[in-house]
Design a protein around this motif. Structure first.
Motif, PDB file in Angstrom:
ATOM      1  N   UNK A 309       0.853  -1.188   0.000  1.00 45.71           N
ATOM      2  CA  UNK A 309       0.000   0.000   0.000  1.00 45.71           C
ATOM      3  C   UNK A 309       0.889   1.237   0.000  1.00 45.71           C
ATOM      4  N   UNK A 310       0.665   2.123  -0.977  1.00 44.46           N
ATOM      5  CA  UNK A 310       1.414   3.369  -1.078  1.00 44.46           C
ATOM      6  C   UNK A 310       0.447   4.530  -0.841  1.00 44.46           C
ATOM      7  N   UNK A 311       0.796   5.407   0.107  1.00 47.55           N
ATOM      8  CA  UNK A 311      -0.074   6.548   0.406  1.00 47.55           C
ATOM      9  C   UNK A 311       0.736   7.662   1.034  1.00 47.55           C
ATOM     10  N   UNK A 312       0.333   8.925   0.814  1.00 46.92           N
ATOM     11  CA  UNK A 312       1.056  10.055   1.413  1.00 46.92           C
ATOM     12  C   UNK A 312       0.762  10.234   2.899  1.00 46.92           C
ATOM     13  N   UNK A 313      -0.236   9.538   3.421  1.00 43.77           N
ATOM     14  CA  UNK A 313      -0.639   9.708   4.814  1.00 43.77           C
ATOM     15  C   UNK A 313       0.424   9.184   5.780  1.00 43.77           C
ATOM     16  N   UNK A 314       0.407   9.757   6.997  1.00 44.48           N
ATOM     17  CA  UNK A 314       1.255   9.205   8.047  1.00 44.48           C
ATOM     18  C   UNK A 314       0.621   7.970   8.666  1.00 44.48           C
ATOM     19  N   UNK A 315      -0.711   7.943   8.710  1.00 42.81           N
ATOM     20  CA  UNK A 315      -1.466   6.807   9.244  1.00 42.81           C
ATOM     21  C   UNK A 315      -2.731   6.629   8.423  1.00 42.81           C
ATOM     22  N   UNK A 316      -3.172   5.394   8.213  1.00 46.12           N
ATOM     23  CA  UNK A 316      -4.464   5.202   7.550  1.00 46.12           C
ATOM     24  C   UNK A 316      -5.605   5.751   8.411  1.00 46.12           C
ATOM     25  N   UNK A 317      -6.523   6.434   7.799  1.00 40.97           N
ATOM     26  CA  UNK A 317      -7.779   6.870   8.420  1.00 40.97           C
ATOM     27  C   UNK A 317      -7.616   7.846   9.585  1.00 40.97           C
ATOM     28  N   UNK A 318      -6.422   8.389   9.789  1.00 37.02           N
ATOM     29  CA  UNK A 318      -6.217   9.257  10.949  1.00 37.02           C
ATOM     30  C   UNK A 318      -7.128  10.475  10.910  1.00 37.02           C
ATOM     31  N   UNK A 319      -7.397  11.006   9.713  1.00 41.87           N
ATOM     32  CA  UNK A 319      -8.241  12.201   9.604  1.00 41.87           C
ATOM     33  C   UNK A 319      -9.716  11.877   9.806  1.00 41.87           C
ATOM     34  N   UNK A 320     -10.086  10.597   9.698  1.00 43.41           N
ATOM     35  CA  UNK A 320     -11.479  10.201   9.886  1.00 43.41           C
ATOM     36  C   UNK A 320     -11.708   9.538  11.229  1.00 43.41           C
ATOM     37  N   UNK A 321     -10.799   8.639  11.616  1.00 48.97           N
ATOM     38  CA  UNK A 321     -10.999   7.824  12.814  1.00 48.97           C
ATOM     39  C   UNK A 321     -10.029   8.144  13.943  1.00 48.97           C
TER      40      UNK A 321
END
Length: 522
Positions: A309-321
């Motif tokens: 999984x490649x993503x610019x986020x520091x953590x998955x779903x941090x902005x939502x959960x």
């Protein structure tokens, strides 16, 4: 979906003492091999099937609200009196049973004949006529643009409510309406057969007199002339219109993004094509740590696919959960063999893999892009409807043009709880908006006040979320995600805006109810 329910609890044909049921309580037993729920409201007793018709959730673990029961899995709602599925995601009713009271005991007897929805709120418009601006009569016809969650739910509710006029769905999709959430969950994982995916069999539309035109896009919308024109040049007149055009995936804009093995996951056809590429030892790169992306990662791991999984986020779903749930979900995926490349972006794709922004390379047999969706607003904009980050609708889901409604991913409505205008891309929200819009097209003037709800399945963990918190100043945590038993409250200025739970279905329902009632501090 669940396996066939087992017969547990008391034998209800032998009866149970009335005193065992206090007001507002329920008990699950069985009649033969059929699991049945008995509930009490005041001095009235009800008996219904105890299994939700959506995915087979246990209604006995749910919540009684007035003369309804809500499912703890996905928040479907049923009438205790008629068995009708009142709120999506359930569409099919549940069976009611006859109760016999004798000598202080309750005996459940035979199944009752299915009841029609409350006749007082049904409207038969068969043969109805409407007039255009010049006063000329024209045949009643409701047109729905879009065959997704909102469009299907609206059409089904129109017929359920007794609308007998002409009804047309114009769908750009090649398949009849289907259960989109399952595409990134059990179906992609190989745990759900294809026959589970359609929301209704093909014959349903003919039987209900619904003209379902598949593979049909709308080129123009003439509000003054009450007419839509398909891309094939076919004009259709309408008296009421629902715009439910949904959203489309955001495309990756890097070299190689248009190669055949680079896919998005939005449609039934998308999912079939991805499954067709799977084989033993397949390697997949998922671009984006979105819900679609990580549900897809979980499903692919269950098929034995190697996943990065490649993503610019520091953590998955941090902005939502929030960070605690974000860390938990990342750890959950890592425990199942997923490799994350966070704080990175894809710079290019070729036939054998992807190149990241740090120069590193990941081998891939296929690439799944899940970097969000955008609402399809072009039709509404060209027609002159009020559009601002979505089609603006009032509390009845009516647009700036009288008689024209919008629902689902394109609709931006005034939310009573948050005091904001919201546009939310949740399946259950879209279905419930479609149902409300249908009743309002029949003149009901029903405010859309449903609390937003979604769920995500990641391996053996289901996370539920009710409400909407675009930001917060505090998260209250109860329990631990690692124990598969936790609740998180997202607060701002001391007020709960959203609640996320892990395997606390009843608590999620209670949070939803509190938000509906708008209790301070709920």
């Amino acid at each position: 979906m669940s396996d066939a329910p087992q017969s547990t609890g008391p034998d209800l044909t032998a009866g149970i003492a009335e005193e065992t049921l206090t007001d507002g309580s329920m008990v699950v037993g069985h009649v033969g091999q059929s699991p049945v729920l008995v509930a009490r409201r005041g001095n009235e007793f009800f008996a219904i099937d105890s299994t939700c018709t959506h995915y087979g959730g246990p209604l006995g673990e749910g919540l009684l609200v007035g003369d309804t029961v809500r499912c703890p899995w996905h928040h479907a709602c049923f009438s205790l009196r008629t068995g009708e599925a009142l709120h999506a995601p359930a569409i099919n009713p549940i069976q009611c049973w006859r109760i016999e009271r004798a000598n202080g005991r309750l005996h459940v007897r035979e199944k009752l004949k299915a009841a029609a929805p409350d006749a007082a709120r049904r409207q038969s418009t068969t043969g109805a006529q409407a007039t255009d601006g010049a006063g000329a009569a024209r045949s009643e016809r409701i047109v729905i643009i879009g065959g997704g969650a909102a469009g299907f739910a609206a059409a089904e509710m129109l017929r359920r409510e007794g609308y007998g006029g002409a009804l047309t769905i114009l769908s750009a999709d090649a398949d009849p309406p289907y259960d989109r959430p399952n595409l990134s969950k059990d179906y992609l994982a190989g745990a759900a057969p294809e026959e589970w995916i359609p929301l209704r069999p093909k014959e349903f539309y003919a039987d209900e007199g619904i003209e379902l035109e598949l593979g049909t896009t709308v080129a123009a919308l003439d509000l003054a002339g009450h007419r839509v024109t398909s891309a094939k040049g076919h004009p259709i007149a309408f008296t009421k219109l629902l715009i439910a055009t949904g959203a489309e995936p955001v495309r990756l804009r890097v070299p190689g993004a248009d190669l055949p093995h680079v896919r998005t996951l939005r449609s039934f056809a998308d999912c079939r094509q991805i499954i067709g590429r799977l084989k033993s030892g397949s390697r997949a790169v998922i671009v984006g740590a979105s819900f679609i992306g990580l549900e897809g990662a979980a499903a692919l791991r269950q098929r034995g696919v190697e996943v990065h999984v490649v993503a610019p986020d520091e953590l998955p779903f941090a902005r939502t959960l929030g960070p605690v749930l974000g860390n938990f979900i990342r750890s959950l995926h890592e425990a199942h063999g997923v490799v994350f490349h966070l704080r990175h972006q894809v710079h290019g794709i070729d036939e054998r893999g992807v190149q990241l922004d740090d120069g590193s390379r990941l081998e891939a047999d296929f690439v799944l892009v899940g970097i969000g969706v955008r609402p399809r607003l072009e039709l509404a904009e060209k027609a002159g409807l009020s559009v601002e980050q979505g089609i603006l609708v009032n509390e009845y889901l009516e647009t700036s043009a009288p008689g024209v409604f919008a629902a689902g991913d394109v609709a931006r409505w005034p939310d009573r709880l948050s005091g904001e205008r919201l546009r939310i891309e949740h399946w259950v929200v879209a279905e419930r908006q479609g149902q409300t819009a249908a009743r309002n097209m029949l003149g009901r003037r029903e405010r859309f006040a449903a609390v937003p709800f979604f769920w995500t399945q990641q391996y053996d963990v289901r996370v539920d979320y009710v409400g909407h918190a675009s930001d917060w100043d505090r998260i209250d945590q109860d329990g631990e995600p690692e124990a598969r038993d936790a609740a998180f409250r997202f607060l701002k200025n001391g007020r709960t805006l959203a609640v996320s739970t892990i395997f606390r279905g009843r608590a999620s329902l209670e949070a939803e109810l509190a938000m509906e009632r708008h209790r301070p501090g709920a």
